[in-house]
Design a protein around this motif. Structure first.
Motif, PDB file in Angstrom:
ATOM      1  N   UNK A 119      -3.576  17.935  -2.989  1.00 37.30           N
ATOM      2  CA  UNK A 119      -2.675  18.920  -2.710  1.00 37.30           C
ATOM      3  C   UNK A 119      -1.425  18.704  -3.604  1.00 37.30           C
ATOM      4  N   UNK A 120      -0.985  17.335  -4.050  1.00 41.88           N
ATOM      5  CA  UNK A 120       0.332  17.247  -4.861  1.00 41.88           C
ATOM      6  C   UNK A 120      -0.180  17.756  -6.138  1.00 41.88           C
ATOM      7  N   UNK A 121      -1.290  17.518  -6.848  1.00 40.81           N
ATOM      8  CA  UNK A 121      -1.639  17.793  -7.927  1.00 40.81           C
ATOM      9  C   UNK A 121      -1.676  19.280  -8.006  1.00 40.81           C
ATOM     10  N   UNK A 122      -1.990  20.081  -7.214  1.00 35.33           N
ATOM     11  CA  UNK A 122      -2.152  21.402  -7.368  1.00 35.33           C
ATOM     12  C   UNK A 122      -0.922  21.988  -7.092  1.00 35.33           C
ATOM     13  N   UNK A 172       0.929  24.472  -9.886  1.00 34.09           N
ATOM     14  CA  UNK A 172       1.418  25.845  -9.516  1.00 34.09           C
ATOM     15  C   UNK A 172       2.917  26.075  -9.930  1.00 34.09           C
ATOM     16  N   UNK A 173       3.527  24.798  -9.669  1.00 34.94           N
ATOM     17  CA  UNK A 173       5.064  24.909  -9.848  1.00 34.94           C
ATOM     18  C   UNK A 173       5.845  24.258 -11.090  1.00 34.94           C
ATOM     19  N   UNK A 174       5.131  23.440 -11.681  1.00 35.01           N
ATOM     20  CA  UNK A 174       5.663  22.592 -12.651  1.00 35.01           C
ATOM     21  C   UNK A 174       5.033  22.871 -14.159  1.00 35.01           C
ATOM     22  N   UNK A 175       3.597  22.568 -14.069  1.00 31.64           N
ATOM     23  CA  UNK A 175       2.957  22.780 -15.658  1.00 31.64           C
ATOM     24  C   UNK A 175       3.291  24.217 -16.041  1.00 31.64           C
ATOM     25  N   UNK A 182      -0.499  30.760 -13.984  1.00 29.88           N
ATOM     26  CA  UNK A 182      -1.318  31.888 -14.523  1.00 29.88           C
ATOM     27  C   UNK A 182      -2.628  31.337 -14.362  1.00 29.88           C
ATOM     28  N   UNK A 183      -3.147  30.096 -14.684  1.00 26.54           N
ATOM     29  CA  UNK A 183      -4.436  29.419 -14.790  1.00 26.54           C
ATOM     30  C   UNK A 183      -5.253  29.454 -13.484  1.00 26.54           C
TER      31      UNK A 183
END
Lengths: 382, 214
Positions: A64-67, A71-74, A79-80
């Motif tokens: 969950x954290x990686x998504x 969504x927020x940081x990368x 968009x991806x």
């Protein structure tokens, strides 16, 4: 027998048309670029999926954290992820619309039986891919959807004779990676989610190699429009996160992805064994409909029974989806209503079918006796 | 059938058999559970789990009798069970949420002394026996009617009920014949019970009725 089967197969293989390449010269009709949209969105989903794998962490603690980070940081992560999610929605929508098109226009008839069966099977695989992919977020909606679907399989053990092998539980365990949903489930779903597309991509390439069809026939305008649709949707409606999965709490209105909603409502109405058998019968009907429908014509009016069944399926899909979204279900009353409506509609379909056949027979008898039955159906229909 | 076709069919049998013999171990590859004698050294499986797929759990004190004095009061808890699995620890823990409910009358409950002595505390696994969602204990039946599909209980059952958010099964924890009886919805059976003992005024859960997916 064997040779006839091979001959049947050879003929269908020659006419195999999975992505509408041979029909796309009808550019005035958007219904005939659906196959191309399927291929386009599929490639978009595969490419964005591989990019997501760079940041995704397939563990129950980290998923969950990686998504959230994607969504927020990368940079451009939204968009991806948006292209992946909405591309998948577009893929399933396009397959569904194409199935309805082929159904109502009788395009599953000879020599397109094999194309239809492959397309229908691909819808099932796309839905499995959607279900397994959704769990990877490890949010509430996905967690409970996965658990419910896999528990349905357990009830197959109740079937007489073959149930004694306990193959239903075996299926559930194989997908769950254990008797409970956890890390094993996430790992296996990750493998299935990736594996379905990877294997099918190879199969599609084999198809292109042997049939010498082209991959992309879409006009540049259509390509730009579709790409823009994905980008703009991802920007305006960022893909949802939902709440982190909590194995000890099921939220009260609990929904699934849009293409499973109608099924969810159906599951409320039936005994649990039928929750598994019902969709199974639906898939069997879809796979076998080219062989069940022996009518000569292709237009909807020329095969009333199958048209009525198709309309009924569409209406049920929409009505059940609406009912579950507004959380309406009166368990004591609705199943009877549904059974009654189904029986009445099927009877209506049969009546229409017989009436149509009798009329055609009368018309044929009245016609100034044509010569042999060489080109009857088309001429009579037209 | 001519001779050639007959021979073809005949030779297909050992080919199919060989294929099945090849596929059987592949299917075993998919099965997640440990089995002694299948490549796992005998001593390595945790001894208390060695009996196969059945889960095991430690006794868990959940509440004092004092806490559950009011009729229809309840206490939620989470019970942990372990299964033999291919994990680094060779055992995997799964949690089973449960609820203990105090009833205003006594009834025979299979989780307490095998149902031989009547009790007024019933303890259920909150895993819905239908499709595995976690159902809720709702002390006020009006909330069940409002939120869980409009089911209106008959006059004599207008008390605390258990209701599942996923497919709207509704259970009566206080049914005298069959605690947890299904009142409405697609559930095929009452929820699974916990076995418990009362040790010095404390309710201790000792195990769960087997079956279902946690």
């Amino acid at each position: 027998m064997w040779d006839r089967l091979r001959e049947w197969f050879r003929e269908r293989k020659e006419k195999l048309d999975l992505f509408d390449e041979t029909q796309v010269d009808r550019q005035d009709n958007p219904l005939y670029i659906l196959g191309q949209i399927v291929y386009f969105s599929w490639i978009a989903v595969v490419v964005s999926g591989i990019l997501l794998m760079i940041w995704y962490e397939p563990t129950t603690h980290g998923a969950y954290n990686s998504i959230l980070r994607i969504q927020k940081e990368v940079p451009l992560g939204w968009l991806i992820r948006g292209v992946h999610k909405y591309g998948a929605d577009m893929l399933i929508l396009a397959i569904t619309l194409r199935i309805y098109r082929m159904y109502f226009l009788g395009e599953y008839k000879r020599p397109n039986e094999l194309s239809w069966m492959i397309l229908f099977g691909s819808l099932v695989l796309a839905m499995i891919s959607g279900l397994t992919g959704y769990l990877l977020i490890w949010n509430q909606r996905a967690f409970w959807a996965a658990k419910v679907v896999l528990t349905v399989a357990v009830y197959l053990d109740e079937l007489p004779v073959i149930g004694q092998t306990r193959f239903g539980s075996a299926i559930a365990f194989a997908f769950l990676g254990g008797p409970a949903e956890g890390q094993g489930t996430l790992t296996r779903f990750y493998a299935i989610h990736f594996g379905i597309s990877a294997l099918l991509l190879v199969a599609a390439e084999i198809y292109f190699y042997f049939t010498r069809r082209r991959r992309f026939v879409l006009s540049p305008t259509a390509l730009v429009v579709l790409t823009l649709m994905l980008v703009v949707t991802s920007y305006v409606f960022p893909a949802e996160m939902g709440r982190r999965a909590d194995p000890n709490r099921t939220p009260l209105p609990i929904l699934s992805d849009w293409y499973f909603l109608a099924l969810y409502q159906y599951v409320k109405y039936t005994p649990p064994l039928w929750a598994g058998l019902g969709p199974g019968l639906l898939i069997a009907y879809g796979m076998l409909v080219p062989f069940l429908d022996r009518s000569k014509g292709r237009r909807p009016a020329e095969r009333p029974f199958f048209t009525v069944v198709g309309v009924m399926a569409l209406v049920y899909f929409l009505v059940f989806t609406a009912l579950i979204m507004f959380n309406i279900a009166v368990i004591g009353r609705d199943p009877h209503v549904v059974l009654l409506v189904t029986a009445a509609t099927l009877a209506l379909g049969l009546v229409l079918e017989f009436r149509y056949r009798r009329r055609r027979k009368l018309a044929e008898a009245a016609a100034p006796a044509p010569a042999p039955r060489a080109a009857p159906a088309r001429a009579a229909a037209g | 059938m001519d001779r050639r076709a007959f021979l073809k069919v005949l030779s297909a049998v050992p080919v199919l058999g060989g294929l099945a013999a090849f596929l059987a171990p592949v299917l075993r590859y998919l099965k997640p559970n440990l089995e002694p004698g299948l490549g796992v050294p005998q001593g390595k499986v945790p001894p208390d789990l060695a009996e196969g797929d059945l889960p095991k759990g430690e006794p868990l004190p959940i509440a004092t009798l004092e806490e559950l004095r009011e009729p229809w009061s309840s206490k939620f808890f989470v019970f942990t069970q372990k299964y033999p699995q291919y994990t680094p620890e060779l055992a995997k823990a799964a949690t089973v949420p449960g609820v203990a409910i105090k009833l205003p009358w006594k009834l025979a409950f299979p989780g307490y002394k095998g149902g031989r002595e009547p009790t007024d505390v019933v303890i259920f696994s909150r895993i819905c026996p239908h499709l595995g969602c976690i159902f809720n204990y709702v002390p006020n039946w009006r909330e069940v009617t409002a939120g869980y599909g409009g089911y209106v209980p008959p006059e004599d059952r207008r008390h605390g009920l258990m209701a599942c958010p996923c497919h709207l099964s509704i259970y009566d924890p206080a049914d005298r014949e069959q605690p947890g009886r299904v009142l409405s919805g697609p559930a095929p059976r009452p929820p699974r019970y916990f076995t418990y003992e009362i040790r010095d005024g404390v309710i201790v859960v000792t195990g769960a009725e087997p079956g279902g997916i946690a």
